[in-house]
Design an enzyme around this catalytic site. Structure first.
Site, mmCIF file in Angstrom:
data_model
loop_
_atom_site.group_PDB
_atom_site.id
_atom_site.type_symbol
_atom_site.label_atom_id
_atom_site.label_comp_id
_atom_site.label_asym_id
_atom_site.label_seq_id
_atom_site.Cartn_x
_atom_site.Cartn_y
_atom_site.Cartn_z
ATOM 1 C CG HIS A 82 -2.047 -1.009 1.068
ATOM 2 N ND1 HIS A 82 -3.315 -0.738 0.631
ATOM 3 C CD2 HIS A 82 -1.865 -2.446 1.443
ATOM 4 C CE1 HIS A 82 -3.904 -1.737 0.595
ATOM 5 N NE2 HIS A 82 -3.341 -2.869 1.018
ATOM 6 C CG ASP A 125 -0.106 9.327 0.167
ATOM 7 O OD1 ASP A 125 -0.199 8.052 0.704
ATOM 8 O OD2 ASP A 125 -0.698 10.196 0.607
HETATM 9 C C1 GDG Z 1 -2.263 3.987 3.025
HETATM 10 C C2 GDG Z 1 -1.132 4.517 2.057
HETATM 11 C C3 GDG Z 1 -2.798 4.409 0.338
HETATM 12 C C4 GDG Z 1 -8.992 9.994 7.115
HETATM 13 N N1 GDG Z 1 -9.509 10.936 8.190
HETATM 14 C C5 GDG Z 1 -10.578 10.342 8.422
HETATM 15 C C6 GDG Z 1 -10.781 9.384 7.513
HETATM 16 N N2 GDG Z 1 -9.929 9.049 6.794
HETATM 17 C C7 GDG Z 1 -9.705 7.990 5.761
HETATM 18 C C8 GDG Z 1 -9.932 8.716 4.264
HETATM 19 C C9 GDG Z 1 -9.348 7.773 3.383
HETATM 20 C C10 GDG Z 1 -8.178 7.054 4.555
HETATM 21 O O1 GDG Z 1 -8.633 7.426 5.736
HETATM 22 C C11 GDG Z 1 -6.934 7.544 4.172
HETATM 23 O O2 GDG Z 1 -6.384 7.042 3.060
HETATM 24 P P1 GDG Z 1 -4.985 7.480 2.074
HETATM 25 O O3 GDG Z 1 -4.816 6.701 1.013
HETATM 26 O O4 GDG Z 1 -5.242 9.160 2.104
HETATM 27 O O5 GDG Z 1 -3.862 7.473 3.085
HETATM 28 P P2 GDG Z 1 -3.328 6.328 4.363
HETATM 29 O O6 GDG Z 1 -4.068 6.099 5.756
HETATM 30 O O7 GDG Z 1 -1.893 6.857 4.683
HETATM 31 O O8 GDG Z 1 -3.214 4.775 3.577
HETATM 32 C C12 GDG Z 1 -1.944 5.336 0.995
HETATM 33 C C13 GDG Z 1 -3.811 3.644 1.114
HETATM 34 O O9 GDG Z 1 -3.051 3.038 2.210
HETATM 35 C C14 GDG Z 1 -4.523 2.571 0.311
HETATM 36 O O10 GDG Z 1 -3.983 1.588 -0.325
HETATM 37 O O11 GDG Z 1 -3.616 5.048 -0.736
HETATM 38 O O12 GDG Z 1 -0.960 5.828 0.194
HETATM 39 O O13 GDG Z 1 -0.400 5.332 2.781
HETATM 40 O O14 GDG Z 1 -10.266 6.953 2.949
HETATM 41 O O15 GDG Z 1 -11.135 9.168 3.999
HETATM 42 N N3 GDG Z 1 -12.170 8.695 7.637
HETATM 43 C C15 GDG Z 1 -13.003 8.948 8.449
HETATM 44 N N4 GDG Z 1 -12.581 10.031 9.567
HETATM 45 C C16 GDG Z 1 -11.748 10.812 9.601
HETATM 46 O O16 GDG Z 1 -11.315 11.727 10.076
HETATM 47 N N5 GDG Z 1 -14.200 8.463 8.409
#
Ligand code: GDG
Length: 459
Positions: A156, A364
């Protein structure tokens, strides 16, 4: 076809589907329900003396099996090797990378421990899908225990360039362990290229075409599977949020205020400090916007026991204090910093109500927030996505305003451009992006990975 066995560091038990709606956990749970299967991993709990048996919960066709970690393993495997060595290294932060032999031993030990607990749960035709950097050696351990079933691994995070990876003392063992899987998936071409570069130049391996490579005496398939979101769900939530007017923050404040939104776990890879400085540069250079724009930064705390995460938290708080102190007025603060998490539908209201999605990670794997922001927009009046070139999502969304997060003037200019972008251009860019997101969904990601894995072995 056999059952599906998912192994990941954390297990998401399907007790609160509403809270998880639209996310990766639900996508995996759905696949597990369809095929029947097991989801195995850490419970998230730390115990002085962990139970020798996993806790088993059954939900229709799925068995959830979780174990607690000992304090030692939590400190050395999770906080130590996974989050203080592999995470920073894979995000190109050699300066924050702390290696130790002891932490590495614990990392291997926990992977072995997982396998010990998993073996009795396996059936002869299972397809095994392992997730992320915490569990790279798991497949190799399973092979050593005599399991010859198809095994896939999805990373990821980014896969770093060879020059970065080789700084890890155990780099060869890590890549060799990856080669024990039949299928290894990455988010982007960049990651795949970096992996192949290592295979050819460090591992004396060969690229055979058709996604196949040969290395460490094995043939495996390596491919990109860019993760998506449940686009339809975010579009629906977006449309609904326009009617509910629940987002007090956005609706109770002056109507001439324009909102920019950032949503990130509080992690140094997300470029939060640089984002604030770029916003500061924007305010310095375009004083006409004083009193008119506010950056809403949602940043739930993450990995708070890792010292580098405490450092970034303090650094951010200081930056925000300084910036707000410098520019704020009685009726305006430039940055609204919300150090907590929100429910998914609230998040969508923030996305929908914000004219700009400011997503500027320094590195990322993908960045799902960028995709969620786009999906939540109003087709008649969409906002503008300002997106870092270092997010995997930039590959699929070239119609965003692509920026270099290290170039503060460049980001400041992109904010200004987004603020003044004519409606027609906003609509055109948004339309191209949403069309991509409607095709590259989370379901498609999962299905294409499982379809490729179902064809293993590839020899
Ligand atoms: C890893 C990789 C890759 C965030 N704050 C809240 C909340 N979130 C949710 C977002 C989104 C998820 O969390 C974050 O996903 P990201 O992709 O932006 O980042 P990572 O957590 O670092 O994830 C990344 C991912 O894995 C998948 O392969 O894209 O690059 O680092 O869905 O919406 N959700 C809620 N409240 C919040 O305050 N409900």
């Amino acid at each position: 076809m056999g059952r599906l066995v998912v192994v990941s560091n954390r297990v998401s038990v399907a007790t609160d589907r509403k809270a998880q709606a639209g996310g990766l956990a639900v996508a995996l749970q759905d696949a597990l329900q369809q095929k029947g299967g097991v989801w195995f991993g850490w419970s998230g709990k730390v115990a002085t003396r962990p139970d020798p048996e996993p806790v088993i919960r059954q939900d229709r066709k799925v068995t959830y099996a979780t174990i607690d970690l000992s304090r030692k393993h939590y400190a050395e495997y999770y906080n130590g090797f996974a989050n203080r060595a592999l995470w920073p290294l894979f995000h190109y932060r050699l300066d924050l990378t702390a290696f130790s032999k002891q932490n590495y031993s614990s990392y291997l030990e926990v992977n072995k421990l997982f396998v010990g607990h998993l073996l009795p749960l396996l059936k002869p035709d299972d397809l095994i899908w392992v997730h992320d950097y915490h569990l790279i050696p798991l497949g190799q351990e399973l092979r050593q225990a005599g399991i010859d079933r198809p095994m896939g691994f999805f990373l990821h995070t980014p896969f770093p360039a060879m020059e970065i990876l080789t700084a890890l003392p155990s780099h060869r063992a890590i890549v060799q362990a990856l080669c024990a899987y039949d299928l290894v998936g990455f988010h982007t071409e960049n990651d795949l290229r970096a992996f192949l570069d290592y295979i050819v130049h460090e591992a004396e391996g060969g690229i055979m075409g058709n996604h196949l490579i040969r290395a460490f005496g094995r043939t495996l398939r390596v491919e990109i599977f860019p993760i998506g979101i449940d686009t339809e769900d975010f579009e629906k939530l977006g449309a609904r949020s326009a009617k509910t007017k629940k987002a007090a923050l956005l609706h109770n404040l002056p109507s001439d205020r324009t909102w920019l939104i950032g949503v990130d776990r509080l992690d140094y890879s997300k470029g939060l400090v640089e984002r604030l400085r770029a916003f500061e540069r924007f305010l310095e250079r375009y004083p006409d916007y004083h009193g008119k724009v506010t950056l809403v930064q949602i940043a739930p705390l993450s990995r708070t026991e890792v010292p580098e995460y405490m450092d970034i938290q303090h650094e951010l708080a200081a930056e925000i204090g300084q910036l707000n102190g410098r520019f704020a007025d009685f009726d305006w603060v430039p940055i609204n910093y919300l150090n907590r998490s929100f429910k998914r539908d609230q998040l969508v209201e923030f996305y929908r109500g914000s004219r700009i999605g400011l997503i500027t990670p320094l590195r990322d794997g993908m960045n799902l927030v960028a995709k969620e922001y786009v999906a939540a927009q109003d087709s008649d009046d969409p906002g503008v996505l300002v997106l870092s070139r270092f997010a995997g999502a930039a590959r699929e969304l070239p119609e965003a305003l692509i920026v270099n997060p290290f170039d503060l003037d460049g980001v400041a200019d992109a904010i200004r451009r987004a603020m003044t972008m004519p409606l027609e251009e906003r609509k055109e860019r948004w339309k191209a992006m949403i069309e991509t997101l409607r095709v590259n969904t989370l379901t498609r990601w999962r299905e294409s990975f499982l379809e490729a894995l179902g064809q293993a072995p590839y020899e």
